[in-house]
Design a protein around this motif. Sequence first.
Motif, short mmCIF file in Angstrom:
data_model
loop_
_atom_site.label_atom_id
_atom_site.label_comp_id
_atom_site.label_asym_id
_atom_site.label_seq_id
_atom_site.Cartn_x
_atom_site.Cartn_y
_atom_site.Cartn_z
N ARG A 124 -11.11 -9.22 -2.47
CA ARG A 124 -11.55 -8.88 -1.57
C ARG A 124 -11.21 -9.71 -0.11
N SER A 125 -10.33 -10.85 -0.52
CA SER A 125 -10.06 -11.57 0.40
C SER A 125 -8.67 -10.99 1.18
N VAL A 126 -8.31 -9.76 0.82
CA VAL A 126 -6.99 -9.36 1.31
C VAL A 126 -7.05 -8.15 2.29
N TYR A 127 -6.61 -8.09 3.43
CA TYR A 127 -6.93 -7.22 4.22
C TYR A 127 -5.48 -6.33 4.48
N TRP A 128 -5.35 -5.28 3.84
CA TRP A 128 -4.20 -4.54 3.71
C TRP A 128 -4.05 -3.44 4.80
N ARG A 129 -2.77 -3.42 5.28
CA ARG A 129 -2.41 -2.25 6.10
C ARG A 129 -1.28 -1.69 5.28
N GLN A 130 -1.11 -0.46 5.31
CA GLN A 130 -0.08 0.17 4.52
C GLN A 130 1.10 0.39 5.30
N MET A 131 2.34 -0.15 5.01
CA MET A 131 3.39 -0.06 5.59
C MET A 131 4.08 1.41 5.28
N ALA A 132 4.58 2.01 6.49
CA ALA A 132 5.44 3.19 6.42
C ALA A 132 6.66 3.18 5.48
N VAL A 133 7.00 4.32 5.28
CA VAL A 133 8.39 4.43 4.24
C VAL A 133 9.60 4.46 5.01
N THR A 134 9.50 4.97 6.28
CA THR A 134 11.02 5.20 6.68
C THR A 134 11.00 3.94 7.96
N PRO A 135 12.42 3.87 8.35
CA PRO A 135 12.50 2.72 9.50
C PRO A 135 11.90 3.14 10.57
N GLU A 136 11.95 4.45 10.89
CA GLU A 136 11.35 4.96 12.26
C GLU A 136 9.69 4.78 12.20
N GLY A 137 9.36 5.00 10.84
CA GLY A 137 7.84 4.97 10.80
C GLY A 137 7.54 3.52 11.08
N VAL A 138 8.08 2.58 10.30
CA VAL A 138 7.85 1.17 10.46
C VAL A 138 7.73 0.54 11.87
N ALA A 139 8.88 1.20 12.75
CA ALA A 139 9.24 0.77 13.99
C ALA A 139 8.02 1.20 14.74
N HIS A 140 7.66 2.34 14.64
CA HIS A 140 6.51 2.94 15.59
C HIS A 140 5.18 2.16 15.31
N GLU A 141 4.72 1.77 14.06
CA GLU A 141 3.48 1.16 13.92
C GLU A 141 3.71 -0.38 13.78
N LEU A 142 4.69 -1.04 13.71
CA LEU A 142 4.93 -2.56 13.36
C LEU A 142 4.03 -3.34 14.12
N TYR A 143 4.25 -3.15 15.70
CA TYR A 143 3.44 -4.20 16.46
C TYR A 143 1.89 -3.91 16.57
N SER A 144 1.38 -2.63 16.23
CA SER A 144 0.20 -2.30 16.37
C SER A 144 -0.37 -2.93 14.93
N MET A 145 0.40 -2.73 14.01
CA MET A 145 0.03 -3.40 12.68
C MET A 145 -0.46 -4.78 12.80
N LEU A 146 0.75 -5.49 13.34
CA LEU A 146 0.60 -7.14 13.21
C LEU A 146 -0.33 -7.43 14.27
N ARG A 147 -0.61 -6.93 15.49
CA ARG A 147 -1.57 -7.11 16.37
C ARG A 147 -2.94 -6.85 15.61
N ASP A 148 -3.25 -5.80 15.26
CA ASP A 148 -4.41 -5.72 14.35
C ASP A 148 -4.65 -6.84 13.39
N LEU A 149 -3.63 -7.10 12.59
CA LEU A 149 -4.08 -8.19 11.49
C LEU A 149 -4.13 -9.42 12.33
N ASP A 150 -3.83 -9.76 13.59
CA ASP A 150 -3.67 -10.89 14.13
C ASP A 150 -5.26 -11.29 14.65
#
Length: 322
Positions: free
Chosen positions: A262-288
């Motif tokens: 339960r100590s892990v806060y998981w955000r699922q990473m997209a599978v394509t480079p375009e998908g990861v580029a699109h979500e990357l900063y918002s995922m990191l910001r969210d976890l941050d």
Amino acid sequence: MQSDDVREAADRLKRGDLVAFPTETVYGLGADATSRDSVRAIFAAKGRPADHPLIVHLPSADQMDLWAREIPDAARRLANEAWPGPLTLILKKAPGVLPEVTGGQDTVGLRVPSHPVALELLRLVGRGVAAPSANKFGHLSPTSAQHVLQEFGDDVFVLNGGPCRVGIESTIVDFSRETPVILRPGHFDAAQLSAWAGVQIPGMDRASGTPRVSGSLESHYAPTTTTRLLDVEDLPAAITSLAANRKRIGLYARRLPIMSGRSVYWRQMAVTPEGVAHELYSMLRDLDTLSLDEILVERPPAGVEWTAVRDRLQRATARRPS
Ligand code: TXA
Ligand code: MG
């Protein structure tokens, strides 16, 4: 998006105020590129060192010659193919371009963004708009209006154009040297750019170690939480050891390893480079924002199509200079 808002934003820019606006890459913090005071206000708002040059955003490629001189044919071909779009060209600057914009260099960065709101805004303003990413110096670039608010609160007028399609900053190609070179990888890769330009454009500039691009400082685009990039097979052991020390862990990975707890806060990473580029900063910001002890990120695959995402992840996880 209401055209009224865009008109107000254009009026504000013409008056000399700062305006945050959407582009297809990330949100920009814009100022009239012909006004010294307005451009200076960008540096003050961001806390950015004055010698870091800004990209001038234009409504169309027709305005290139107002800002640059001795433009190589290859650069014009590339501009015609890629603009409007996520590409910045570094060219020799025209006389009269403010040193505040160029960081005192003899070159200028130009780009015609493709986001319809950005294009409408630039057409209404009718002149170049200098704009870095709309974040405080060293922070993650914003990919939504909400992110810009997190950075600047009510201090800056923000045009809301929804989430950015590309999600990472434009590819930067430097045409001011003997041969063109990519200074910052992005959505367009070297093969695509070379085909459009009709000349060979090699990958990242490793030759000159000088930080002409602020993004080339090792630790840039970084979350404030300690962030580590790990091979997928090393994630379970890292999680186990952090969890044993009662650490709260952020995980940005394709899968949640079993027994993560339960100590892990998981955000699922997209599978394509375009998908990861699109979500990357918002995922990191969210976890941050979760006040975690550490963020673990799964290292993406090794192929060339992952170059830009790998570049941003390496920066996000580089140790800050102390
Ligand atoms: O996608 C983008 O390029 C976004 C959106 C808002 O257009 N803008 C952006 O700006 O990423 P900024 O300032 O965060 O990053 C622009 C990079 C900086 O690292 C800067 O050093 C580099 O472009 N740059 C600008 N003019 C330059 C020049 N004359 N020579 C070398 N690098 C330059
Ligand atoms: Mg930036």
